[in-house]
Design a protein around this motif. Structure first.
Motif, PDB file in Angstrom:
ATOM      1  N   ARG A 351       0.839  -1.277  -0.079  1.00  0.00           N
ATOM      2  CA  ARG A 351       0.022  -0.188   0.074  1.00  0.00           C
ATOM      3  C   ARG A 351       0.872   1.128   0.067  1.00  0.00           C
ATOM      4  O   ARG A 351       0.525   2.323  -0.465  1.00  0.00           O
ATOM      5  CB  ARG A 351      -1.051  -0.091   1.156  1.00  0.00           C
ATOM      6  CG  ARG A 351      -2.076  -0.968   1.098  1.00  0.00           C
ATOM      7  CD  ARG A 351      -3.183  -0.755   2.154  1.00  0.00           C
ATOM      8  NE  ARG A 351      -2.818  -0.980   3.366  1.00  0.00           N
ATOM      9  CZ  ARG A 351      -2.864  -2.354   3.966  1.00  0.00           C
ATOM     10  NH1 ARG A 351      -3.272  -3.117   3.067  1.00  0.00           N
ATOM     11  NH2 ARG A 351      -2.578  -2.424   5.157  1.00  0.00           N
ATOM     12  N   GLU A 355       1.039   4.110  -3.065  1.00  0.00           N
ATOM     13  CA  GLU A 355       0.641   5.558  -2.711  1.00  0.00           C
ATOM     14  C   GLU A 355       1.917   6.389  -3.079  1.00  0.00           C
ATOM     15  O   GLU A 355       1.693   7.184  -3.850  1.00  0.00           O
ATOM     16  CB  GLU A 355       0.462   5.692  -1.165  1.00  0.00           C
ATOM     17  CG  GLU A 355      -0.730   5.143  -0.656  1.00  0.00           C
ATOM     18  CD  GLU A 355      -0.993   5.342   0.670  1.00  0.00           C
ATOM     19  OE1 GLU A 355      -0.104   5.733   1.431  1.00  0.00           O
ATOM     20  OE2 GLU A 355      -1.887   4.734   1.559  1.00  0.00           O
ATOM     21  N   ASP A 360      -4.268   5.536  -6.947  1.00  0.00           N
ATOM     22  CA  ASP A 360      -5.471   5.555  -6.186  1.00  0.00           C
ATOM     23  C   ASP A 360      -5.831   4.289  -5.567  1.00  0.00           C
ATOM     24  O   ASP A 360      -5.170   3.261  -6.361  1.00  0.00           O
ATOM     25  CB  ASP A 360      -6.377   6.453  -6.593  1.00  0.00           C
ATOM     26  CG  ASP A 360      -7.111   6.049  -8.027  1.00  0.00           C
ATOM     27  OD1 ASP A 360      -6.939   5.003  -8.250  1.00  0.00           O
ATOM     28  OD2 ASP A 360      -7.629   6.793  -8.771  1.00  0.00           O
TER      29      ASP A 360
END
Length: 463
Positions: A351, A355, A360
């Motif tokens: 994650r 990012e 997104d």
């Protein structure tokens, strides 16, 4: 083999492991079935001779709606040219989907537009897989082929936390309403106890103002009833388009056996011990995590994929392939994996990387299966170039389709049952080292903790 020249059924699976599930239940029912990774050409079909059914393992479970629509319009046109009696859009038995990714409503709308049926029958229940539908609510056992606890879908420890399509609704009519304006009705458990003519009358009334009709299912004997309903709903002039799990094939197969159209397959290849065994896993399911842990406790070795490869334009596969080859050459069975369950710290790291790359949440959900599946496939193809193996296992529904394509697989055919929903197959992969290998594709929810060990030792043959 069916006593008819017409293709009984063509199914389009929204991922690879789910497609082998449908392949299994048609083959078990006695229909010679081959699963292709793209719509077959006339030349492809000629290689296999007479088929009773065929499948196409797609990628739509990990696509956004616009791409799904484009893909399915083309696929449904090619399926129509095969002139099957039935067309089945095969979805996961936990109805994995969301408005943004793998939208089943989009598939239904494409099917209605193309096949022009009066309604779409939807059967997700598959009691033999531990999937039960009662008054519109779907319940799933923890681990197909295990004795795990049964949960309503929105309370399921794995599906409620699925990284791509988490289940927020237990009632599938509400779940579908988030994805499409199509109106859905239900033939429920009480309806299925009625005389057959009364069930048909209830169905006719529902069709008047519903485009989609769900069917409950809790007991095995109900599948044959639903199969008869599906069979008698078909129009002689056009295929009947349906949506659902492998319960569709099970229901039709049970009915066709009763009608003597098919004869159940009872004899299978004997499952042999195979060591070393190679497993690649892109699954984040706690079920698969328990299988990895059990295998490591029983002599398997592991190679962990670090998510940092996402930074690289052309990541180096040799870092992993060389390590795997070394372990295999020492006689070790090996698991190459991207995660050991939903708590694996690599998920948090992934994650953070996405990012940093500016992705997104929607792009991440769509792209990560492709990136991880493709990378796994590249590594294993490199491994198989250096060492011949008899059997390969691929775990994880979202990544398996991409891994299989990277391995060069064109088609698979079932050669033996293992755990229901995950058969042992033979791979057809021209100009690839995987050609002719035994391959097992299992979804994240399939199997008991001992799954990989038993598959290595040859103890899973489920006659």
């Amino acid at each position: 083999m069916a006593e008819t020249d017409k293709l009984l059924l063509a199914f389009y699976g929204d991922d690879f492991t789910g497609s082998t599930d449908a392949l299994e239940f048609m083959t078990r029912a006695g229909a010679r079935t081959v699963l292709f990774l793209k719509p077959p050409s006339a030349e492809d079909l000629e290689k296999f001779g007479k088929l009773d059914a065929l499948g196409i393992a797609g990628l739509t479970r990990s696509m956004e709606p616009a791409k799904m629509k484009e893909t399915l319009e083309e696929a449904f046109q090619k399926i129509s040219e095969l002139n099957p009696r039935y067309v089945h859009y095969k979805v996961c038995s936990t109805f994995d989907s969301s408005p943004e990714i793998g939208n089943i409503g989009v598939a239904m709308e494409c099917g209605l537009k193309h096949f022009k049926n009066d309604f779409i029958p939807v059967l997700v229940a598959a009691p033999n897989l531990g999937r039960y539908m009662a008054f519109g609510n779907l319940f799933a056992q923890m681990g197909i082929g295990s004795k795990g606890e049964i949960f309503r879908l929105d309370k399921h420890p794995s599906m409620a936390q699925h990284p791509v399509t988490p289940s927020k609704e237990g009632d599938l009519r509400d779940h579908l309403a988030l994805q499409s304006p199509l109106k859905s009705g239900l033939v429920d458990l009480l309806d299925l106890k009625l005389p057959f003519e009364e069930i048909q009358e209830k169905l006719r009334k529902l069709i008047d103002d519903h485009q989609v009709i769900f069917f409950d299912g809790v007991y095995e004997e109900q599948m044959k009833i639903i199969g008869r309903i599906l069979d008698e709903s078909a129009d002689q002039d056009k295929p009947l388009f349906s949506v659902g799990s492998s319960g569709i094939g099970k229901a039709l197969g049970d009915h066709w056996q009763e009608e003597k159209i098919l004869t159940e397959t009872l004899e299978w290849k004997e499952l042999e011990e195979v060591k070393p065994l190679l497993v690649l896993s892109g699954s984040v399911s706690p079920v698969t995590a328990s299988q990895i842990e059990f295998a490591l406790e029983h002599g398997f070795r592991e190679v962990e994929i670090a998510p940092e490869f996402l930074y690289e334009q052309e990541p180096d596969v040799s870092v992993y392939s060389d390590k795997i080859l070394g372990l295999l050459n020492e006689g070790n069975s090996v698991i190459l994996h991207t995660s050991k369950g939903p708590e694996d710290p690599r998920l948090k790291k992934t994650r953070a990387i996405t990012e940093e790359l500016g992705w997104d949440s929607q792009r991440s959900r769509m792209e990560l299966p492709r990136y991880f599946g493709g990378f796994l496939g590249k590594i294993i193809r490199q491994v198989l170039t250096g060492k011949s193996l008899q059997r390969l296992v691929i775990a994880g529904g979202d990544t398996s389709s991409y891994a299989a394509r990277e391995l060069g697989i064109n088609a698979v055919e079932m050669i033996a049952p293992l755990v229901k929903g995950a058969p042992l197959c033979r791979a057809y992969a021209e100009n690839s080292p995987v050609d002719g290998m035994e391959i097992n594709l299992k979804g994240g929810q399939v199997g008991a903790p001992s799954y990989f060990v038993e598959l290595q030792n040859g103890r899973l043959n489920d006659n």
